[in-house]
Design a protein around this motif. Structure first.
Motif, mmCIF file in Angstrom:
data_model
loop_
_atom_site.group_PDB
_atom_site.id
_atom_site.type_symbol
_atom_site.label_atom_id
_atom_site.label_comp_id
_atom_site.label_asym_id
_atom_site.label_seq_id
_atom_site.Cartn_x
_atom_site.Cartn_y
_atom_site.Cartn_z
ATOM 1 N N GLN A 91 -34.259 -37.491 18.087
ATOM 2 C CA GLN A 91 -34.942 -37.643 19.365
ATOM 3 C C GLN A 91 -35.776 -38.926 19.393
ATOM 4 N N PRO A 92 -35.249 -40.010 19.957
ATOM 5 C CA PRO A 92 -36.055 -41.225 20.147
ATOM 6 C C PRO A 92 -36.853 -41.140 21.449
ATOM 7 N N GLU A 93 -38.074 -41.708 21.453
ATOM 8 C CA GLU A 93 -38.935 -41.680 22.632
ATOM 9 C C GLU A 93 -39.659 -43.015 22.803
ATOM 10 N N TRP A 94 -39.801 -43.417 24.069
ATOM 11 C CA TRP A 94 -40.522 -44.639 24.431
ATOM 12 C C TRP A 94 -41.699 -44.249 25.321
ATOM 13 N N THR A 95 -42.912 -44.734 25.016
ATOM 14 C CA THR A 95 -44.104 -44.380 25.784
ATOM 15 C C THR A 95 -44.926 -45.632 26.081
ATOM 16 N N ARG A 96 -45.375 -45.768 27.333
ATOM 17 C CA ARG A 96 -46.343 -46.803 27.701
ATOM 18 C C ARG A 96 -47.528 -46.117 28.378
ATOM 19 N N PHE A 97 -48.699 -46.211 27.750
ATOM 20 C CA PHE A 97 -49.889 -45.558 28.259
ATOM 21 C C PHE A 97 -50.470 -46.346 29.426
ATOM 22 N N SER A 98 -50.830 -45.636 30.480
ATOM 23 C CA SER A 98 -51.250 -46.283 31.725
ATOM 24 C C SER A 98 -52.589 -47.006 31.584
ATOM 25 N N LYS A 99 -53.563 -46.429 30.887
ATOM 26 C CA LYS A 99 -54.900 -47.020 30.795
ATOM 27 C C LYS A 99 -54.916 -48.300 29.974
ATOM 28 N N THR A 100 -54.239 -48.287 28.835
ATOM 29 C CA THR A 100 -54.315 -49.405 27.903
ATOM 30 C C THR A 100 -53.088 -50.309 27.934
ATOM 31 N N ALA A 101 -52.012 -49.870 28.591
ATOM 32 C CA ALA A 101 -50.737 -50.585 28.607
ATOM 33 C C ALA A 101 -50.129 -50.676 27.206
ATOM 34 N N LEU A 102 -50.651 -49.865 26.296
ATOM 35 C CA LEU A 102 -50.120 -49.849 24.935
ATOM 36 C C LEU A 102 -48.736 -49.207 24.930
ATOM 37 N N ALA A 103 -47.781 -49.863 24.281
ATOM 38 C CA ALA A 103 -46.415 -49.343 24.187
ATOM 39 C C ALA A 103 -46.207 -48.717 22.814
ATOM 40 N N GLN A 104 -45.514 -47.586 22.811
ATOM 41 C CA GLN A 104 -45.286 -46.859 21.559
ATOM 42 C C GLN A 104 -43.836 -46.397 21.490
ATOM 43 N N ARG A 105 -43.245 -46.582 20.334
ATOM 44 C CA ARG A 105 -41.892 -46.100 20.092
ATOM 45 C C ARG A 105 -41.919 -45.191 18.873
ATOM 46 N N GLU A 106 -41.285 -44.035 19.013
ATOM 47 C CA GLU A 106 -41.261 -43.091 17.905
ATOM 48 C C GLU A 106 -39.979 -42.273 17.954
ATOM 49 N N SER A 107 -39.703 -41.589 16.886
ATOM 50 C CA SER A 107 -38.483 -40.765 16.826
ATOM 51 C C SER A 107 -38.719 -39.574 15.915
ATOM 52 N N THR A 108 -37.990 -38.510 16.218
ATOM 53 C CA THR A 108 -38.045 -37.280 15.428
ATOM 54 C C THR A 108 -36.629 -36.912 15.020
ATOM 55 N N ALA A 109 -36.448 -36.575 13.765
ATOM 56 C CA ALA A 109 -35.144 -36.131 13.260
ATOM 57 C C ALA A 109 -35.355 -34.856 12.468
ATOM 58 N N GLY A 110 -34.318 -34.038 12.417
ATOM 59 C CA GLY A 110 -34.466 -32.810 11.653
ATOM 60 C C GLY A 110 -33.263 -31.911 11.693
ATOM 61 N N GLY A 111 -33.421 -30.769 11.085
ATOM 62 C CA GLY A 111 -32.363 -29.767 11.049
ATOM 63 C C GLY A 111 -32.965 -28.381 11.180
ATOM 64 N N ALA A 112 -32.149 -27.431 11.619
ATOM 65 C CA ALA A 112 -32.635 -26.070 11.832
ATOM 66 C C ALA A 112 -31.532 -25.072 11.514
ATOM 67 N N VAL A 113 -31.944 -23.880 11.105
ATOM 68 C CA VAL A 113 -30.994 -22.801 10.817
ATOM 69 C C VAL A 113 -31.562 -21.499 11.378
ATOM 70 N N ALA A 114 -30.684 -20.647 11.872
ATOM 71 C CA ALA A 114 -31.113 -19.357 12.420
ATOM 72 C C ALA A 114 -30.124 -18.277 12.026
ATOM 73 N N LEU A 115 -30.623 -17.073 11.922
ATOM 74 C CA LEU A 115 -29.787 -15.894 11.689
ATOM 75 C C LEU A 115 -30.209 -14.828 12.686
ATOM 76 N N MET A 116 -29.247 -14.278 13.435
ATOM 77 C CA MET A 116 -29.527 -13.257 14.436
ATOM 78 C C MET A 116 -28.587 -12.078 14.229
ATOM 79 N N THR A 117 -29.117 -10.864 14.456
ATOM 80 C CA THR A 117 -28.289 -9.676 14.352
ATOM 81 C C THR A 117 -28.469 -8.810 15.594
ATOM 82 N N GLN A 118 -27.399 -8.211 16.065
ATOM 83 C CA GLN A 118 -27.425 -7.346 17.234
ATOM 84 C C GLN A 118 -27.672 -5.910 16.771
ATOM 85 N N ILE A 119 -28.896 -5.407 17.059
ATOM 86 C CA ILE A 119 -29.237 -4.081 16.568
ATOM 87 C C ILE A 119 -28.804 -2.983 17.533
ATOM 88 N N TRP A 120 -28.673 -3.327 18.812
ATOM 89 C CA TRP A 120 -27.960 -2.475 19.746
ATOM 90 C C TRP A 120 -27.454 -3.378 20.865
#
Length: 288
Positions: free
Chosen positions: A178-207
């Motif tokens: 997930q890359p993101e670009w941000t420019r703050f209105s008050k300061t005009a400061l520009a910021q670039r950041e990114s998030t990477a990752g992985g996930a796992v889930a296990l689900m069971t149908q009980i009824w």
């Protein structure tokens, strides 16, 4: 702590084996099964849905931090295996005494989003299901600090799922960037950041129509959209429940706690700079 998630998964699997044989499990649809992850199902051709998704992010390093995001979304499936979702969101913040944050109490319109998903493999015909999702959003306030800003982001997700026991127990995996670009209105400061990752889930149908399980996510935050400079990491884990309320309506509940983390250049056991201590989500959807 490293044994907690496997122990939960094994417990769920064993419990599913003890279900009465008279309970007939329904086919599992993973489109809306998870709280913080996605499944590979994308709906049937011509299907239309309205969805409300409420997400709470709670607790930072000191002070009081509460952020609630409410998304309203419309989903439709114009062609086989392809789903489109458009949405708009509102956000409420209660921030007081958090280091590095301005104190705020506000409710505001946050922005709009577009989510596109295409299913490449159906787990009914292949060894596993495979779907690629691209979600892009434009916001007028910063998601973390609630400061006025122009923010644009894209989340790329590769989802895989497989039924370990047909119509009873399912495992799912997500890889995200997930890359993101941000420019703050008050300061005009520009910021670039990114998030990477992985996930796992296990689900069971009980009824029929009621599934419980858990999701575990590992996330890494970086400065720069190319994963340039490491900023912090966190491991989240928690339970998830899905309930088919009626033929047309459904409800998903999920809670996730940061069980381990570390910001850059710190020996802390949690990363409460880039992430929150607790995250919770409620999703309600209805077909029409």
């Amino acid at each position: 702590m490293s044994f907690a998630a496997p122990a939960i998964h094994v417990t769920i699997l064993c419990f599913s084996m003890l279900l009465p044989p008279c309970v007939h499990a329904e086919d599992i649809d993973t489109e809306h099964l998870f709280g913080f992850m996605i499944g590979t199902d994308v709906g049937s051709l011509g299907e239309r849905e309205f969805q409300g998704r409420t997400t709470a992010r709670l607790s930072k390093a000191g002070g009081n931090y509460r952020a609630i995001n409410q998304e309203l979304e419309l989903e439709f499936v114009p062609t086989q295996n392809f789903r489109i979702e458009v949405g708009s969101s509102f956000a409420a913040y209660d921030i007081n005494g958090v280091p590095g944050f301005e104190d705020r109490q506000q409710l505001d319109w946050q922005g709009v989003s577009l989510d596109l998903r295409y299913k490449f493999l159906d787990r009914g015909a292949a060894p596993f299901g495979l779907t690629f999702a691209l979600e892009t959003h434009g916001d007028r306030i910063d998601e973390l600090t609630a400061e006025p800003a122009r923010k644009y982001g894209t989340e790329l997700t590769l989802a895989i799922d497989r039924e370990l026991i047909p119509n009873r127990v399912l495992v799912a995996f997500n890889l995200l960037y997930q890359p993101e670009w941000t420019r703050f209105s008050k300061t005009a400061l520009a910021q670039r950041e990114s998030t990477a990752g992985g996930a796992v889930a296990l689900m069971t149908q009980i009824w029929p129509g009621f599934l419980i399980g858990g999701e575990t996510r590992y996330l890494r935050k970086h400065n720069g959209i190319g994963l340039d400079e490491f900023a912090g990491q966190a491991l989240f884990a928690g339970p998830t429940a899905y309930l088919q309320l009626s033929q047309r309506s459904r409800l998903t509940l999920a809670w996730s706690a940061q069980v381990w983390g570390r910001p850059s250049e710190s020996r802390a056991s949690l990363d409460l700079v880039n992430f929150e201590r607790h995250q919770a989500r409620l999703i309600f959807g209805v077909n029409f």
